[in-house]
Each structure stands twice: as C-alpha cells, then as structure tokens.
Scaffold this active site. Structure first.
Site, PDB file in Angstrom:
ATOM      1  N   ASN A   1       0.108  -8.000  10.929  1.00  0.00           N
ATOM      2  CA  ASN A   1      -1.014  -7.167  10.499  1.00  0.00           C
ATOM      3  C   ASN A   1      -1.523  -6.429  11.729  1.00  0.00           C
ATOM      4  O   ASN A   1      -2.136  -7.031  12.607  1.00  0.00           O
ATOM      5  CB  ASN A   1      -2.106  -8.067   9.898  1.00  0.00           C
ATOM      6  CG  ASN A   1      -3.380  -7.309   9.564  1.00  0.00           C
ATOM      7  OD1 ASN A   1      -3.407  -6.074   9.602  1.00  0.00           O
ATOM      8  ND2 ASN A   1      -4.430  -8.044   9.245  1.00  0.00           N
TER       9      ASN A   1
ATOM     10  N   GLY B   1      -8.056 -14.172  16.262  1.00  0.00           N
ATOM     11  CA  GLY B   1      -8.317 -13.454  17.511  1.00  0.00           C
ATOM     12  C   GLY B   1      -9.069 -14.264  18.547  1.00  0.00           C
ATOM     13  O   GLY B   1      -9.576 -13.706  19.523  1.00  0.00           O
TER      14      GLY B   1
ATOM     15  N   HIS C   1      -8.586  -9.733   3.209  1.00  0.00           N
ATOM     16  CA  HIS C   1      -8.641 -10.222   4.593  1.00  0.00           C
ATOM     17  C   HIS C   1     -10.103 -10.499   4.964  1.00  0.00           C
ATOM     18  O   HIS C   1     -11.007  -9.773   4.537  1.00  0.00           O
ATOM     19  CB  HIS C   1      -8.038  -9.180   5.536  1.00  0.00           C
ATOM     20  CG  HIS C   1      -7.806  -9.718   6.910  1.00  0.00           C
ATOM     21  ND1 HIS C   1      -8.827  -9.853   7.823  1.00  0.00           N
ATOM     22  CD2 HIS C   1      -6.691 -10.184   7.504  1.00  0.00           C
ATOM     23  CE1 HIS C   1      -8.328 -10.385   8.927  1.00  0.00           C
ATOM     24  NE2 HIS C   1      -7.038 -10.590   8.767  1.00  0.00           N
TER      25      HIS C   1
ATOM     26  N   GLU D   1     -11.726  -9.874   7.499  1.00  0.00           N
ATOM     27  CA  GLU D   1     -12.410  -8.726   8.126  1.00  0.00           C
ATOM     28  C   GLU D   1     -12.907  -7.749   7.067  1.00  0.00           C
ATOM     29  O   GLU D   1     -13.957  -7.126   7.231  1.00  0.00           O
ATOM     30  CB  GLU D   1     -11.471  -8.065   9.150  1.00  0.00           C
ATOM     31  CG  GLU D   1     -11.323  -8.960  10.379  1.00  0.00           C
ATOM     32  CD  GLU D   1     -10.011  -8.824  11.128  1.00  0.00           C
ATOM     33  OE1 GLU D   1      -9.254  -7.866  10.859  1.00  0.00           O
ATOM     34  OE2 GLU D   1      -9.735  -9.705  11.968  1.00  0.00           O
TER      35      GLU D   1
ATOM     36  N   GLY E   1      -1.699 -11.285  13.780  1.00  0.00           N
ATOM     37  CA  GLY E   1      -2.428 -10.089  14.190  1.00  0.00           C
ATOM     38  C   GLY E   1      -1.967  -9.618  15.561  1.00  0.00           C
ATOM     39  O   GLY E   1      -0.952  -8.945  15.703  1.00  0.00           O
ATOM     40  N   GLY E   2      -2.721  -9.990  16.589  1.00  0.00           N
ATOM     41  CA  GLY E   2      -2.491  -9.490  17.940  1.00  0.00           C
ATOM     42  C   GLY E   2      -1.049  -9.601  18.419  1.00  0.00           C
ATOM     43  O   GLY E   2      -0.511  -8.667  19.031  1.00  0.00           O
TER      44      GLY E   2
ATOM     45  N   SER F   1      -4.412 -16.608  15.423  1.00  0.00           N
ATOM     46  CA  SER F   1      -3.958 -16.922  16.783  1.00  0.00           C
ATOM     47  C   SER F   1      -2.548 -17.508  16.839  1.00  0.00           C
ATOM     48  O   SER F   1      -2.258 -18.352  17.703  1.00  0.00           O
ATOM     49  CB  SER F   1      -4.965 -17.838  17.487  1.00  0.00           C
ATOM     50  OG  SER F   1      -6.213 -17.169  17.654  1.00  0.00           O
TER      51      SER F   1
ATOM     52  N   LYS G   1      -3.809  -4.248  11.845  1.00  0.00           N
ATOM     53  CA  LYS G   1      -5.249  -3.940  11.758  1.00  0.00           C
ATOM     54  C   LYS G   1      -5.480  -2.478  12.184  1.00  0.00           C
ATOM     55  O   LYS G   1      -4.656  -1.623  11.881  1.00  0.00           O
ATOM     56  CB  LYS G   1      -6.063  -4.948  12.585  1.00  0.00           C
ATOM     57  CG  LYS G   1      -5.692  -6.394  12.215  1.00  0.00           C
ATOM     58  CD  LYS G   1      -6.600  -7.421  12.809  1.00  0.00           C
ATOM     59  CE  LYS G   1      -6.139  -8.822  12.401  1.00  0.00           C
ATOM     60  NZ  LYS G   1      -7.022  -9.870  12.833  1.00  0.00           N
TER      61      LYS G   1
ATOM     62  N   GLU H   1      -6.123 -18.105   6.497  1.00  0.00           N
ATOM     63  CA  GLU H   1      -6.559 -17.647   7.811  1.00  0.00           C
ATOM     64  C   GLU H   1      -7.983 -18.128   8.065  1.00  0.00           C
ATOM     65  O   GLU H   1      -8.950 -17.496   7.609  1.00  0.00           O
ATOM     66  CB  GLU H   1      -6.536 -16.119   7.885  1.00  0.00           C
ATOM     67  CG  GLU H   1      -5.167 -15.506   7.674  1.00  0.00           C
ATOM     68  CD  GLU H   1      -5.067 -14.123   8.304  1.00  0.00           C
ATOM     69  OE1 GLU H   1      -4.101 -13.900   9.031  1.00  0.00           O
ATOM     70  OE2 GLU H   1      -5.962 -13.286   8.099  1.00  0.00           O
TER      71      GLU H   1
HETATM   72  P1  13P Z   1      -4.670 -12.896  15.215  1.00  0.00           P
HETATM   73  O1  13P Z   1      -3.197 -13.283  15.112  1.00  0.00           O
HETATM   74  O2  13P Z   1      -4.896 -11.763  16.164  1.00  0.00           O
HETATM   75  O3  13P Z   1      -5.542 -14.077  15.427  1.00  0.00           O
HETATM   76  O4  13P Z   1      -5.069 -12.280  13.768  1.00  0.00           O
HETATM   77  C1  13P Z   1      -4.760 -12.995  12.621  1.00  0.00           C
HETATM   78  C2  13P Z   1      -5.035 -12.148  11.452  1.00  0.00           C
HETATM   79  O5  13P Z   1      -6.180 -11.878  11.116  1.00  0.00           O
HETATM   80  C3  13P Z   1      -3.878 -11.606  10.715  1.00  0.00           C
HETATM   81  O6  13P Z   1      -4.259 -11.043   9.508  1.00  0.00           O
END
Ligand code: 13P
Length: 249
Positions: free
Chosen positions: A9, A167, A91, A93, A228-229, A207, A11, A161
C-alpha cells in the site's frame, strides 16, 4: 489451499518516477507461488498497470456510489477501467481521516464487487482499545459491520492492521497476531460457512519488514501481508515477497 498474497500500500506516496520500483518488483514477482499486489495512488494506477507484469494493481479506496456529483472522489468502476483488480477498503487512515464507518465500508465493498474488483477490507484496534484488551471485540464488530453477506474467497481479503503498529515499528507478538487471525478465521467460518470462511485470505499489516516477515508468515492463519513503508522500494519489498514464497515450503 489459499494463495499467499504480498500486498503493498503506497498510500499518498509516489510519482511516475516510482514506477521504476514497480518494474523491479515485477521482475521477480512471477518467480514464486505467491501473488503480489501493489496499490499505488490513483494517479499512477493506469501507468502502473501497463508495467506491472505479474503484479496485480489495486486502488486504496473507492466511493460508495457508482457515479455522480462527488468532486474529488473515484468510483470502483473507474479503478477497474484504469487497470485495477483490487481495492483496499476501510483502511484505518480512511476511518480516522475521513470518518469512515463500518456501514460505509460495507457499501463500498458491494460497489467494488459490482465493478468486478476484489476488496481488501481492513480491520484493526487502536492503542487504547489494545491496552484495554478490547481487540477481539473491536475486530468482531468491524468484521460484522464492514463485510457484506456476499463474501467469497475470491472477492474478499481481510487485512488485520493494529492501528498502533502502522508506521511505528511496533509489532504485536506472533502469538497476538496468531490469536487475532484465528479469531477472524473462526468468525468468517461461523458467518459464511467453513468453505468460504477457510478460503478468504487473511493478511497482517503494521510495520512489516524483511527482518520480521519470516516469523509473521509462519504464524497461524497469516496468508500474507499488507505492507506500507517497506513496499515503496523494491530493495525492501522484494525480500518480503521472497520470505512469503519461502513460507510455502
Ligand atoms: P506500515 O507497513 O508502513 O506500517 O503500514 C502498514 C499499512 O498501513 C498498510 O496498509
């Protein structure tokens, strides 16, 4: 057997220059048994789909309506038309930044399915809920409220999640992840029957990186990850794909 899924993802990150990372991911994505998915920002979906090779492309959200006067929004049909085969829904967020409720996520999910997209429905507890040992109550409520009755192993992926793990570099213990994934599996089997309940893939997200992927991928009822990251750069994401492939052995 559930095909494992390594999903990225991106983002609100990425411009056309980022497609080079996708091309590098695409070069190795067909080497193993796992499915690979990248969800770039909507501006890149069309261009991403053209260079994705074996990598599936997904959106990060869609509107609950099919079309109309919704300035700035994107419909499921538009995502599909641009080259997406999946869409992330609910999600944390979006739940936090846009006040998305379970009922809204459920409506979006139906819209995604009617456009021919698969939905990755996200659930997860906040730090406060975790600290009060409310995790399973919260997840149970989100599953019941966010997933429509027509779910199948083909049209639905569930991503667990924990909000506090996104993050932050903090990750639940593998026992905690396993307990939640076992609970989600049981809830899906109870609601949709054993056949459907056992065929829906369950991803862990929060993470995930190369250094913790292997132990997470060997955890009960974990069928992959939503990253994510560590999905933004091929050098970080490819080892996660490889760890998932190796977990099939
Ligand atoms: P991180 O892997 O950056 O923690 O993000 C997870 C996430 O929200 C994927 O949708």
């Amino acid at each position: 057997m559930r095909t494992k899924l390594a999903a990225g993802n991106w983002k609100m990150n990425g411009t056309r220059a980022s497609l080079e990372q996708l091309e590098r991911i695409a070069a190795v994505a067909g080497n193993g048994p796992s499915e690979v998915l990248i969800c770039p920002p909507a501006t890149l979906i069309h261009a991403a789909a053209e260079v994705a090779g074996p990598v599936g492309i997904g959106g990060q959200d869609c509107h609950a309506a099919g079309s109309g006067a919704h300035t700035g929004d994107i419909s499921a049909e538009m995502l599909k038309d641009a080259g997406a085969s999946y869409v992330i829904l609910g999600h944390s967020e979006r739940r936090a930044d846009h006040g998305e409720s379970d009922a809204l996520v459920r409506t979006k999910c139906r819209m995604a399915w009617s456009a021919g997209l698969k939905a990755v429905v996200c659930v997860g507890e906040t730090l406060e809920q975790y600290e009060h040992s409310n995790t399973l109550d919260i997840i149970g409520g989100q599953l019941a409220g966010s997933i429509p009755d027509e779910a199948t192993g083909h049209n639905l992926v569930v991503a667990y999640e924990p909000v506090w793990a996104i993050g932050t570099g903090k990750v639940p213990t593998v026992n905690e992840i396993g307990d939640v994934h076992d609970f989600i599996r049981a809830r899906l089997e109870r609601r949709f029957g054993a056949g459907v309940g056992r065929s829906v893939r369950l991803l862990y997200g929060g993470s995930v990186k190369a250094s913790n992927a292997t132990e997470i991928f060997h955890t009960s009822n974990v069928d992959g990850a939503l990253v994510g990251g560590a999905s933004l750069k091929a050098d970080d994401f490819v080892p996660i794909i490889e760890a998932l492939n190796a977990s099939n052995d």
